[in-house]
Scaffold this motif. Structure first.
Motif, mmCIF file in Angstrom:
data_model
loop_
_atom_site.group_PDB
_atom_site.id
_atom_site.type_symbol
_atom_site.label_atom_id
_atom_site.label_comp_id
_atom_site.label_asym_id
_atom_site.label_seq_id
_atom_site.Cartn_x
_atom_site.Cartn_y
_atom_site.Cartn_z
ATOM 1 N N GLN A 241 0.857 -1.182 0.000
ATOM 2 C CA GLN A 241 0.000 0.000 0.000
ATOM 3 C C GLN A 241 0.902 1.244 0.000
ATOM 4 O O GLN A 241 1.767 1.402 0.860
ATOM 5 N N LEU A 242 0.689 2.101 -0.990
ATOM 6 C CA LEU A 242 1.503 3.303 -1.116
ATOM 7 C C LEU A 242 0.625 4.542 -0.977
ATOM 8 O O LEU A 242 -0.531 4.557 -1.378
ATOM 9 N N ARG A 243 1.201 5.597 -0.434
ATOM 10 C CA ARG A 243 0.509 6.882 -0.389
ATOM 11 C C ARG A 243 0.484 7.470 -1.797
ATOM 12 O O ARG A 243 1.530 7.596 -2.439
ATOM 13 N N ASN A 244 -0.709 7.850 -2.221
ATOM 14 C CA ASN A 244 -0.905 8.335 -3.587
ATOM 15 C C ASN A 244 -0.718 9.844 -3.654
ATOM 16 O O ASN A 244 -1.461 10.594 -3.004
ATOM 17 N N TYR A 245 0.251 10.295 -4.445
ATOM 18 C CA TYR A 245 0.479 11.725 -4.659
ATOM 19 C C TYR A 245 0.333 12.042 -6.144
ATOM 20 O O TYR A 245 0.583 11.190 -6.999
ATOM 21 N N LEU A 246 -0.051 13.292 -6.437
ATOM 22 C CA LEU A 246 -0.211 13.730 -7.812
ATOM 23 C C LEU A 246 0.581 15.005 -8.038
ATOM 24 O O LEU A 246 0.435 15.971 -7.272
ATOM 25 N N TYR A 247 1.441 15.014 -9.055
ATOM 26 C CA TYR A 247 2.259 16.154 -9.493
ATOM 27 C C TYR A 247 3.456 16.421 -8.575
ATOM 28 O O TYR A 247 4.504 16.850 -9.045
ATOM 29 N N HIS A 252 -1.473 15.161 -1.740
ATOM 30 C CA HIS A 252 -1.714 13.791 -1.278
ATOM 31 C C HIS A 252 -3.151 13.424 -1.632
ATOM 32 O O HIS A 252 -4.095 13.949 -1.040
ATOM 33 N N LEU A 253 -3.306 12.542 -2.592
ATOM 34 C CA LEU A 253 -4.628 12.188 -3.108
ATOM 35 C C LEU A 253 -5.364 11.217 -2.190
ATOM 36 O O LEU A 253 -6.490 11.453 -1.765
ATOM 37 N N ASP A 254 -4.726 10.084 -1.892
ATOM 38 C CA ASP A 254 -5.310 9.068 -1.002
ATOM 39 C C ASP A 254 -4.236 8.032 -0.701
ATOM 40 O O ASP A 254 -3.059 8.245 -1.005
ATOM 41 N N ASP A 255 -4.646 6.923 -0.106
ATOM 42 C CA ASP A 255 -3.702 5.837 0.223
ATOM 43 C C ASP A 255 -4.101 4.543 -0.472
ATOM 44 O O ASP A 255 -3.928 3.450 0.064
ATOM 45 N N LYS A 256 -4.637 4.663 -1.678
ATOM 46 C CA LYS A 256 -5.221 3.509 -2.364
ATOM 47 C C LYS A 256 -4.334 2.883 -3.431
ATOM 48 O O LYS A 256 -4.780 2.002 -4.160
ATOM 49 N N SER A 257 -3.103 3.307 -3.543
ATOM 50 C CA SER A 257 -2.209 2.681 -4.523
ATOM 51 C C SER A 257 -1.766 1.314 -4.001
ATOM 52 O O SER A 257 -1.268 1.201 -2.878
ATOM 53 N N TRP A 258 -1.929 0.266 -4.810
ATOM 54 C CA TRP A 258 -1.659 -1.105 -4.350
ATOM 55 C C TRP A 258 -0.910 -1.959 -5.375
ATOM 56 O O TRP A 258 -0.549 -3.105 -5.076
ATOM 57 N N GLY A 351 -13.430 18.066 -7.370
ATOM 58 C CA GLY A 351 -12.705 19.307 -7.136
ATOM 59 C C GLY A 351 -11.223 19.074 -6.925
ATOM 60 O O GLY A 351 -10.733 17.938 -6.935
ATOM 61 N N PRO A 352 -10.478 20.159 -6.734
ATOM 62 C CA PRO A 352 -9.016 20.061 -6.580
ATOM 63 C C PRO A 352 -8.607 19.291 -5.327
ATOM 64 O O PRO A 352 -9.361 19.201 -4.363
ATOM 65 N N ILE A 353 -7.398 18.742 -5.365
ATOM 66 C CA ILE A 353 -6.826 18.061 -4.203
ATOM 67 C C ILE A 353 -6.345 19.114 -3.208
ATOM 68 O O ILE A 353 -5.726 20.111 -3.595
ATOM 69 N N LEU A 354 -6.619 18.903 -1.936
ATOM 70 C CA LEU A 354 -6.140 19.827 -0.914
ATOM 71 C C LEU A 354 -4.625 19.739 -0.796
ATOM 72 O O LEU A 354 -4.033 18.664 -0.882
ATOM 73 N N LYS A 355 -3.995 20.881 -0.582
ATOM 74 C CA LYS A 355 -2.537 20.907 -0.462
ATOM 75 C C LYS A 355 -2.101 20.394 0.906
ATOM 76 O O LYS A 355 -2.724 20.694 1.926
ATOM 77 N N SER A 356 -1.019 19.630 0.904
ATOM 78 C CA SER A 356 -0.405 19.181 2.149
ATOM 79 C C SER A 356 0.764 20.116 2.473
ATOM 80 O O SER A 356 1.460 20.590 1.580
ATOM 81 N N HIS A 357 0.955 20.362 3.769
ATOM 82 C CA HIS A 357 2.068 21.217 4.195
ATOM 83 C C HIS A 357 3.137 20.401 4.919
ATOM 84 O O HIS A 357 4.034 20.968 5.549
ATOM 85 N N SER A 358 3.040 19.085 4.793
ATOM 86 C CA SER A 358 3.977 18.212 5.493
ATOM 87 C C SER A 358 4.965 17.563 4.527
ATOM 88 O O SER A 358 4.578 17.037 3.483
ATOM 89 N N PRO A 378 6.280 20.404 -0.749
ATOM 90 C CA PRO A 378 5.272 21.400 -0.401
ATOM 91 C C PRO A 378 5.922 22.772 -0.226
ATOM 92 O O PRO A 378 7.082 22.883 0.163
ATOM 93 N N GLY A 379 5.161 23.809 -0.510
ATOM 94 C CA GLY A 379 5.673 25.163 -0.315
ATOM 95 C C GLY A 379 5.156 26.125 -1.353
ATOM 96 O O GLY A 379 4.862 25.737 -2.495
ATOM 97 N N SER A 380 5.030 27.371 -0.999
ATOM 98 C CA SER A 380 4.499 28.404 -1.888
ATOM 99 C C SER A 380 5.359 28.542 -3.135
ATOM 100 O O SER A 380 6.582 28.745 -3.045
ATOM 101 N N GLY A 381 4.736 28.452 -4.281
ATOM 102 C CA GLY A 381 5.424 28.649 -5.552
ATOM 103 C C GLY A 381 6.162 27.443 -6.087
ATOM 104 O O GLY A 381 6.675 27.461 -7.203
#
Length: 388
Positions: A241-247, A252-258, A351-358, A378-381
């Protein structure tokens, strides 16, 4: 009076017969009106304008509509057998094995990491640096053809010097493309995976060695592979099980990558594949960073090259300005509905994915080289891409 009304009605019918009869010489517009007598104009507009527009809409957005209606025509797969994952850097390997119901080996298994390579240079560097302390042999195959049958450069070969740290443990191979235009891209992908299966044998894999099967951007964590190489009693086949990220690791999209998996190699039985091969899934075992590219041109290349090219429904999807805007907003490159099995899950992901700050618990190579990989953090810009 009644007779007068009857007379006028009959007279009117006679006039219509004069205008609309077979021998009538009335103007075309008058005869057309007569022909449409008894028809509802609104119904005609719906038939000749509404229906064609509906057909056109379905033709253009049919795939998107199908995704939204997926709960009506598809059923979710059988649930995985989730295996809890225990880890802390200050906990001994013997204790970690015991917590999983396994036992500590006298020596670790050899590990082979095998990938099909397209153009993911940066992500490959992140992957190999994460796994380098635990991998005995890296196996990489690339082709001069995309899955869609277009000619492509040998990107790894051109950048091979960047991976000098792995050279002594690298089995590298190339396979010529078949270049069959109009063929389902998954046929070419399957052909290349069969070729990778042969390259793994050339690399010298033996019985009971561990084989990692995953795409380049599906990155197992180093401590996960270390656990599996040191413990006896692990499943013969195990999905991760992998944490799913996009771009980037900001979205962080979800944790459904398998789809990533680890296998104890069995000669004559183990085959390289990218589909479900077992019900066992080890929790929280790494990261899947999809479309995590430095340059806009790399996004465009993958959108046109990978097996889901049918998602590029409009030419403007490949517009660099649009792609940059989509990345920074955490939106969908293909303007698709989420791939889920219930309307509740689909609506929750609209809708858009919420941004993670971690940036906690990410691959160490990213943080050790934060300036180089700023666009992945993560980070501005940081969402701005070269050429965007």
């Amino acid at each position: 009076m009644p007779e007068s009304g009857y007379y006028n009605s009959k007279k009117s019918d006679d006039l219509c017969e004069d205008f609309c009869g077979e021998n009538s010489r009335s103007p075309l517009s008058t005869r057309l009106k007569c022909a449409l007598r008894g028809f509802d104009i609104k119904a005609l507009l719906l038939l000749f304008i509404g229906v064609p527009l509906l057909v056109l809409f379905i033709h253009i957005h049919g795939q998107k509509i199908t995704y939204f209606l997926r709960p009506l025509w598809d059923s979710p797969p059988k649930p995985f057998n989730m295996i809890p994952h225990y880890y802390h850097p200050n906990v001994s390997m013997e204790t970690q094995c015991r917590l999983h119901g396994w036992s500590l080996r006298e020596s670790p298994r050899r590990v082979f990491d095998a990938v099909l390579f397209s153009n993911e240079i940066d992500i490959l560097a992140v992957r190999w640096n994460e796994l380098s302390p635990y991998v005995s042999e890296f196996v990489l195959l690339e082709s001069n053809s995309t899955f869609t049958g277009s000619v492509k450069p040998l990107f790894f070969s051109e950048n091979r010097a960047q991976f000098a740290f792995a050279e002594s443990r690298l089995t590298y191979g190339t396979v010529g493309g078949r270049f069959v235009k109009g063929e389902n891209p998954f046929v070419e992908e399957s052909y290349q995976r069969v070729a990778l299966d042969q390259l793994i044998k050339i690399a010298g894999i033996k019985e009971d060695d561990l084989l990692i099967m995953s795409d380049v951007d599906e990155i197992p964590s180093g401590h996960t592979i270390d656990l599996l190489r040191w413990c006896d009693g692990i499943p013969e086949k195990l999905h991760l099980q992998l944490r799913n990220y996009l771009y980037s690791f900001e979205f962080h999209l979800d944790d459904k990558s398998w789809r990533a998996s680890v296998h104890q190699y069995k000669a004559g039985k183990t085959r390289y594949a990218h589909f479900r091969q077992t019900d066992d899934l080890l929790a929280d075992s790494g990261w899947h960073c999809s479309f995590c590219f430095r340059r806009i041109s790399d996004f465009i290349f993958k959108m046109k090259a990978y097996s889901h090219v049918d998602r590029v429904r409009f030419a403007y999807f490949l517009n660099p300005v649009r792609i940059q805007e989509v990345i920074c907003n955490g939106a969908d490159l293909f303007d698709m509905f989420p791939e889920e099995y219930t309307f509740q899950e689909i609506i929750a992901k609209l809708g858009p994915i919420l941004k993670s700050h971690s940036a906690v618990n990410l691959p160490s190579h990213l943080l050790q080289n934060a300036d180089q990989y700023k666009y992945l953090l993560p980070g501005s810009g940081n969402c701005r891409r070269d050429g965007g």
